[in-house]
Write a protein that holds these residues in place. Structure first.
Motif, PDB file in Angstrom:
ATOM      1  N   PHE A 169      11.084  13.504   1.770  1.00 26.40           N
ATOM      2  CA  PHE A 169      10.743  13.166   3.157  1.00 26.40           C
ATOM      3  C   PHE A 169      10.469  11.672   3.296  1.00 26.40           C
ATOM      4  N   ALA A 170       9.628  11.154   2.423  1.00 23.27           N
ATOM      5  CA  ALA A 170       9.220   9.748   2.537  1.00 23.27           C
ATOM      6  C   ALA A 170      10.433   8.821   2.427  1.00 23.27           C
ATOM      7  N   ARG A 171      11.314   9.145   1.498  1.00 22.88           N
ATOM      8  CA  ARG A 171      12.500   8.300   1.318  1.00 22.88           C
ATOM      9  C   ARG A 171      13.412   8.369   2.537  1.00 22.88           C
ATOM     10  N   ALA A 172      13.591   9.588   3.063  1.00 25.00           N
ATOM     11  CA  ALA A 172      14.478   9.749   4.223  1.00 25.00           C
ATOM     12  C   ALA A 172      13.907   9.028   5.443  1.00 25.00           C
ATOM     13  N   LEU A 173      12.587   9.085   5.596  1.00 25.09           N
ATOM     14  CA  LEU A 173      11.974   8.420   6.741  1.00 25.09           C
ATOM     15  C   LEU A 173      12.152   6.904   6.657  1.00 25.09           C
ATOM     16  N   GLU A 174      11.939   6.372   5.448  1.00 26.94           N
ATOM     17  CA  GLU A 174      12.128   4.925   5.280  1.00 26.94           C
ATOM     18  C   GLU A 174      13.582   4.539   5.541  1.00 26.94           C
ATOM     19  N   ALA A 175      14.501   5.433   5.205  1.00 29.59           N
ATOM     20  CA  ALA A 175      15.928   5.137   5.393  1.00 29.59           C
ATOM     21  C   ALA A 175      16.285   5.021   6.868  1.00 29.59           C
ATOM     22  N   VAL A 176      15.496   5.643   7.735  1.00 31.80           N
ATOM     23  CA  VAL A 176      15.760   5.494   9.176  1.00 31.80           C
ATOM     24  C   VAL A 176      14.736   4.544   9.820  1.00 31.80           C
ATOM     25  N   GLN A 177      14.218   3.619   9.015  1.00 31.24           N
ATOM     26  CA  GLN A 177      13.318   2.563   9.474  1.00 31.24           C
ATOM     27  C   GLN A 177      11.947   3.057   9.924  1.00 31.24           C
ATOM     28  N   GLY A 178      11.587   4.292   9.545  1.00 28.78           N
ATOM     29  CA  GLY A 178      10.218   4.720   9.783  1.00 28.78           C
ATOM     30  C   GLY A 178       9.366   4.256   8.610  1.00 28.78           C
ATOM     31  N   ARG A 179       8.043   4.417   8.721  1.00 25.81           N
ATOM     32  CA  ARG A 179       7.205   4.051   7.578  1.00 25.81           C
ATOM     33  C   ARG A 179       6.360   5.249   7.176  1.00 25.81           C
ATOM     34  N   CYS A 180       6.137   5.385   5.885  1.00 21.01           N
ATOM     35  CA  CYS A 180       5.395   6.525   5.394  1.00 21.01           C
ATOM     36  C   CYS A 180       4.279   6.026   4.483  1.00 21.01           C
ATOM     37  N   HIS A 181       3.036   6.353   4.839  1.00 21.61           N
ATOM     38  CA  HIS A 181       1.895   6.032   3.965  1.00 21.61           C
ATOM     39  C   HIS A 181       1.375   7.334   3.409  1.00 21.61           C
ATOM     40  N   ARG A 182       1.155   7.368   2.094  1.00 13.89           N
ATOM     41  CA  ARG A 182       0.762   8.645   1.489  1.00 13.89           C
ATOM     42  C   ARG A 182      -0.684   8.617   1.030  1.00 13.89           C
ATOM     43  N   PHE A 183      -1.387   9.740   1.244  1.00 16.49           N
ATOM     44  CA  PHE A 183      -2.805   9.823   0.920  1.00 16.49           C
ATOM     45  C   PHE A 183      -3.097  11.119   0.188  1.00 16.49           C
ATOM     46  N   GLU A 184      -4.121  11.054  -0.653  1.00 16.67           N
ATOM     47  CA  GLU A 184      -4.516  12.258  -1.367  1.00 16.67           C
ATOM     48  C   GLU A 184      -5.287  13.209  -0.482  1.00 16.67           C
ATOM     49  N   SER A 185      -6.099  12.641   0.402  1.00 19.53           N
ATOM     50  CA  SER A 185      -6.975  13.492   1.194  1.00 19.53           C
ATOM     51  C   SER A 185      -7.022  13.008   2.638  1.00 19.53           C
ATOM     52  N   PRO A 186      -7.474  13.870   3.537  1.00 18.55           N
ATOM     53  CA  PRO A 186      -7.615  13.462   4.927  1.00 18.55           C
ATOM     54  C   PRO A 186      -8.572  12.284   5.084  1.00 18.55           C
ATOM     55  N   GLU A 187      -9.575  12.218   4.209  1.00 15.70           N
ATOM     56  CA  GLU A 187     -10.538  11.103   4.314  1.00 15.70           C
ATOM     57  C   GLU A 187      -9.841   9.764   4.070  1.00 15.70           C
ATOM     58  N   ASN A 188      -8.982   9.758   3.042  1.00 21.88           N
ATOM     59  CA  ASN A 188      -8.245   8.507   2.759  1.00 21.88           C
ATOM     60  C   ASN A 188      -7.398   8.111   3.958  1.00 21.88           C
ATOM     61  N   ALA A 189      -6.748   9.096   4.570  1.00 21.50           N
ATOM     62  CA  ALA A 189      -5.884   8.806   5.717  1.00 21.50           C
ATOM     63  C   ALA A 189      -6.723   8.292   6.885  1.00 21.50           C
ATOM     64  N   ARG A 190      -7.866   8.930   7.060  1.00 24.69           N
ATOM     65  CA  ARG A 190      -8.741   8.517   8.162  1.00 24.69           C
ATOM     66  C   ARG A 190      -9.164   7.056   7.967  1.00 24.69           C
ATOM     67  N   ASP A 191      -9.586   6.709   6.763  1.00 21.27           N
ATOM     68  CA  ASP A 191     -10.045   5.341   6.520  1.00 21.27           C
ATOM     69  C   ASP A 191      -8.920   4.334   6.747  1.00 21.27           C
ATOM     70  N   PHE A 192      -7.740   4.709   6.288  1.00 24.15           N
ATOM     71  CA  PHE A 192      -6.587   3.829   6.502  1.00 24.15           C
ATOM     72  C   PHE A 192      -6.341   3.619   7.994  1.00 24.15           C
ATOM     73  N   PHE A 193      -6.388   4.733   8.751  1.00 22.54           N
ATOM     74  CA  PHE A 193      -6.087   4.634  10.177  1.00 22.54           C
ATOM     75  C   PHE A 193      -7.140   3.780  10.888  1.00 22.54           C
ATOM     76  N   LEU A 194      -8.401   3.952  10.503  1.00 21.15           N
ATOM     77  CA  LEU A 194      -9.465   3.150  11.116  1.00 21.15           C
ATOM     78  C   LEU A 194      -9.213   1.660  10.843  1.00 21.15           C
ATOM     79  N   ALA A 195      -8.800   1.369   9.609  1.00 19.94           N
ATOM     80  CA  ALA A 195      -8.519  -0.026   9.255  1.00 19.94           C
ATOM     81  C   ALA A 195      -7.334  -0.557  10.063  1.00 19.94           C
TER      82      ALA A 195
END
Lengths: 242, 249, 465
Positions: free
Chosen positions: B45-71
């Motif tokens: 999925f991540a590779r295919a998304l990047e191939a169509v100029q999307g961006r994919c950030h991967r996280f282990e947990s929802p908390e990590n994703a939340r902190d990233f989004f807040l930043a």
């Protein structure tokens, strides 16, 4: 071991415009030990009439063809992809409402083999003669797409000792002949031809090889009209040289 | 016979008696299935998304994703977000954390932003001012890097359409191999049938009309950024395709 | 009215067009080949797509009824239009009943086919095309020249000039600036529109959904922001089930632009539910016949398998040389030269089926393997039967056929021609001037000499020795 016996379907263009190439076909086949027979009374398979919508006329020519070839034995070898495709695929359209003709059509159609296909696929030949030169190959439309024959001509060219085969850009694009298309829509036909000739020129090949005398006539006709030398040759012509 | 419906149906039936329809069968067989992916679907999925100029950030947990989004919000200096109903956002404490940082969460139901039946256009104009959108998704499609979103009361369609940047939250267990696998999954057909709008988004909006040159952000978002989360630590683990929470109207 | 030869000449002399065609067609072709090569079951999917289309067309009445039933069940209003005029009238009626003033449109070949915009504009409605290419076409009062890439014939500098005149962007704007200019102009249109008009890539009978595929996102806007959405759907455009839709979508984008999927695939299943805050309040499907049942009745029914991807245009050597406008029909290229006479009748479109060498590149590229040359042959036969073939050709072919069924006559004719040919000017032994209509050959090509003795004569002589 008995020799393979074939019926040579000359095609009208080779018969009347290029008898020397028809002879080359025979030479190449005989070199492989094939017994070549030529049914007498051959004219035209009817393709030009069929392609321009004259199905009744095409059917009369098809009937004549069937009369000549139905009872002869062995594969029917044809040095033209489009004439072979006419008999193999389109005769049945002409006799869709005539079951007894249709049976004859199917029997004949099953025997039709295009020249390069016959050599490579049926006889298993890879080296059939030819001289060292820089070749390029134009795969004719009906040979590649109607008959689905891709590869045999290239195999034969690649086995000419010392010869070089350079790829033709936009190789599978039509040369613009298209039968009466060439005179009905000459502007488009010529534009297509010019693109093809430019691509051939870009290969710097000594010879552009084709498996259809109609494409060859069109391309050489264009080259001559442009004051250039007609470097397009039929595969049989190339292989017969040795 | 003046009724165009009967006229057309009669014409169709009459024509079908003479129609030459090569290779028509009475029933359509099952579609061909591709060999399964040998790599993890999340990687595909991540590779295919990047191939169509999307961006994919991967996280282990929802908390990590939340902190990233807040930043991210802080970095972009965002003060408003156009998003799904906060309760439908699939990172449970995200809405709270955003609000705590003074970021206004705008959804079609937010007070002051409800559909004004008399002035739909003014309402849209207001929502269109918001530059960042945030949504969850119903599914991800690995082969194409696509996101699937069904519209419903809590999951408005504008948050993935109006803003210039679209952030989408996706859990790895929501990823299907491809479009066909998602469509074949239990529940998908019913979900499509019951949703007024299902959209499959494959990368940012693009056009090649001018000069036959690929350019991003024609009408929809110019950036599609997926927060791809490995584990759901909160709550139960839903089956493929099921959204994290269901909000009753 | 200039004929096809004259229109082709104009196109061939248009350096801009030639440059654009050279650049774009090859790009599309390579994109398609790579997209299918990346798919392990690509060819099998094409076969499946063909089976779906064949089944759908062969059972069209059942699927139309199923579509109507499911659409009505999800709250979509279904209308039937026997011809273009009826379809236009229905759109106009919906607009009037709902006090519509501004309409936004998503790219649709069917609305081009029924010439919808002119009718709407005459009725005082404000119509805005929102596909970027169609927007350019509309601003410039031009016509689309490719079914997927409507302004493939426009250069960047020409777009810059057009936008400078109409939208006030700088004359030297680059592509991102031009796109931004269009984005804000069209965004305003989306937010202000009362009604969205779209076509449909597919309509799903199982769910009563309209499916729209776009890359820019205009398809989503047109069906989301306005109060009313009207989808014009050709009666052949049905996918029986969602599973079938999945197959068709997978081959459509790959064939059209070489993408694995288009950016946005919208599956629109009825109007906004009462509890929802966004989306249209009304969704209408107008099922349009406009000659499709004429095409269905006979040998040309297979053309209705088409999913409008444009792949046949991209590989066609005729299209590649002359572009879309020279055809002078809404649908250009291989698909156009069959579908146009199939739905509109042969008489007004008799020159179109001639615009092919029957090279078969289209069949090979077609995701559902439509046998276009077979149907061109049928149309040409019909052309002859209806007396449209030029007199010289009729006489010539009849004489030729007569000779060809009488080998001795054929031989004599060849002998006569052998003598006649020596009167023509020659170059390297080849004739540079043929008589009558055949002069069209020798204008750019020489013709080879007939041999002194044919191969069969030589062979006979040899076998008698």
């Amino acid at each position: 071991m008995s020799r393979v016996r074939v019926q040579f379907f000359i095609t009208c263009l080779l018969d009347h415009l290029y008898p020397h190439i028809a002879q080359d076909v025979v030479t190449v086949l005989e070199r492989q030990g094939v017994l070549v027979e030529v049914p007498a009374g051959q004219t035209c398979c009817g393709q030009p009439a069929f392609n321009s919508g004259f199905w009744a006329e095409a059917a009369s020519m098809a009937r004549h063809f069937l009369d000549l070839f139905a009872d002869a034995e062995g594969p029917i070898v044809c040095p033209s992809g489009s004439c072979a495709a006419m008999v193999k695929h389109h005769y049945r359209d002409l006799f869709a409402d005539e079951p007894e003709q249709l049976a004859r059509v199917e029997a004949v159609a099953a025997r039709v083999r295009e020249f390069s296909q016959f050599l490579v696929e049926d006889l298993g030949v890879e080296h059939a003669g030819g001289r060292r030169a820089r070749y390029t190959y134009h795969p004719s439309c009906h040979l590649t797409r109607e008959l689905g024959v891709r590869g045999p001509a290239e195999t034969l060219l690649d086995h000419i000792p010392g010869a070089q085969r350079v790829p033709l850009p936009e190789a599978e694009a039509c040369c613009g002949f298209g039968g009466f298309f060439a005179v009905k829509l000459p502007v488009i036909s010529s534009a297509m031809m010019n693109r093809k000739l430019a691509n051939i020129e870009a290969t710097k090949a000594d010879v552009c090889v084709v498996c259809d005398a109609s494409c060859m006539t069109h391309m050489n006709g264009g080259l001559i009209a442009q004051g250039k030398s007609p470097i397009v040759k039929h595969l049989a012509e190339v292989l017969a040289e040795s | 016979m003046n009724d165009p419906r009967s006229l057309i149906l009669d014409r169709v039936r009459e024509a079908l008696k003479r129609a030459y329809t090569p290779e028509a069968m009475d029933a359509i067989p099952a579609p061909p299935a591709p060999p399964p992916f040998t790599q993890p679907l999340a990687d595909v999925f991540a590779r295919a998304l990047e191939a169509v100029q999307g961006r994919c950030h991967r996280f282990e947990s929802p908390e990590n994703a939340r902190d990233f989004f807040l930043a991210e919000m802080a970095r972009r200096g965002a003060s408003r977000l156009l998003c799904w109903e906060p309760a439908a956002l699939p990172i449970p404490d995200l809405a709270h954390a955003l609000r705590a940082r003074g970021i206004e969460l705008v959804s079609a139901h937010s007070p002051g932003y409800e559909r004004a039946s008399t002035d739909r256009k003014a309402h849209l104009q207001e929502l269109a001012q918001i530059g960042i959108g945030l949504t969850g998704v119903a599914a991800g499609l690995a082969r194409t890097g696509s996101l699937v979103l069904h519209a419903d009361r809590s999951r408005g369609r504008l948050a993935s359409l109006l803003p210039t940047i679209h952030y989408a939250i996706l859990y790895e267990d929501q990823i299907f191999p491809d479009l066909a696998a998602w469509l074949a999954a239990a529940g998908t057909a019913a979900r499509i049938a019951n949703s007024s709008n299902t959209v499959i988004i494959t990368g940012p909006s693009r056009s090649a009309d001018i000069g036959q040159t690929l350019t991003l952000g024609a009408h929809g978002p110019k950036e599609v950024i997926v927060l791809l989360i490995e584990n759901r630590r909160h709550g139960r683990r839903p089956a493929n395709g099921e959204e994290n929470e269901t909000i009753e109207p | 009215m200039p004929d096809l030869n004259q229109r082709a000449s104009i196109a061939l002399q248009d350096a801009t067009l030639q440059q654009a065609l050279n650049r774009t067609m090859e790009h599309f072709v390579q994109g398609r080949l790579q997209a299918f090569a990346a798919l392990p079951h690509g060819e099998a999917l094409r076969d499946q797509a063909r089976r779906i289309r064949a089944h759908t067309i062969a059972h069209l009445d059942e699927h139309l009824l199923a579509l109507e039933r499911s659409a009505q069940a999800n709250g979509t209003q279904v209308h039937w239009a026997a011809d273009a005029a009826a379809a236009r009238k229905i759109v106009l009626k919906i607009a009037r009943e709902n006090d519509v003033r501004r309409i936004v449109k998503s790219k649709s070949m069917l609305t081009e086919e029924i010439e919808l915009n002119a009718t709407l504009e005459r009725a005082g409605l404000d119509v805005l095309e929102t596909d970027l290419g169609e927007f350019i076409v509309q601003l410039a009062h031009d016509h689309p020249s490719h079914i997927i890439a409507p302004v493939v014939h426009w250069r960047v500098e020409d777009v810059a000039k057009l936008f400078h005149q109409h939208l006030g962007s700088p004359l030297d704007a680059d592509i991102p600036q031009l796109l931004a200019t269009a984005r804000s102009a069209l965004r305003e249109g989306f937010l202000q529109a009362d009604m969205g008009v779209s076509g449909a890539n597919f309509a799903v009978a199982e769910t009563g959904s309209v499916v729209l595929v776009t890359n820019e996102g205009n398809g989503r806007f047109v069906t989301t922001t306005p109060r009313i959405h009207v989808a014009l759907v050709g009666i052949e455009r049905i996918a029986p089930t969602l599973r079938d839709l999945g197959t068709l979508l997978q081959v459509l984008a790959r064939s059209a632009t070489g993408q694995a999927l288009s950016v946005y695939t919208s599956i629109i299943t009825g109007p906004r539910r009462s509890i929802e805050e966004d989306g249209p309040e009304q969704v209408h499907i107008i099922l349009v016949d406009n000659g499709r049942t004429r095409a269905l009745a006979g040998d040309l029914a297979e053309i209705l398998y088409c999913i409008r991807c444009g792949a046949c245009l991209n590989v066609c050597p005729v299209y590649h040389n002359i572009g879309g406008h020279a055809y002078d029909s809404v649908y250009p290229g291989p698909i156009g030269i069959v579908v146009t006479p199939a739905i509109g009748g042969l008489a007004p479109w008799r020159e179109l089926p001639q615009a092919s060498t029957l090279c078969g590149a289209c069949v090979e590229a077609c995701p559902v393997r439509i046998d276009i040359p077979r149907m061109l042959l049928k149309l040409r036969a019909q052309s002859v039967a209806e007396g449209y073939a030029p007199g010289w050709l009729q006489k010539g072919v009849r004489l030729y056929a007569r000779a060809a069924t009488h080998p001795r006559l054929f031989r004599w004719a060849a002998r006569l021609a052998r003598i006649a040919q020596w009167f023509a000017p020659r170059s390297q032994g080849w004739s540079r001037r043929l008589p009558g209509p055949l002069a069209a050959w020798t204008k750019t090509r020489a013709f080879p000499p007939l041999a002194g003795a044919s191969f069969s004569e030589q062979w006979e002589k040899r076998s008698h020795q």
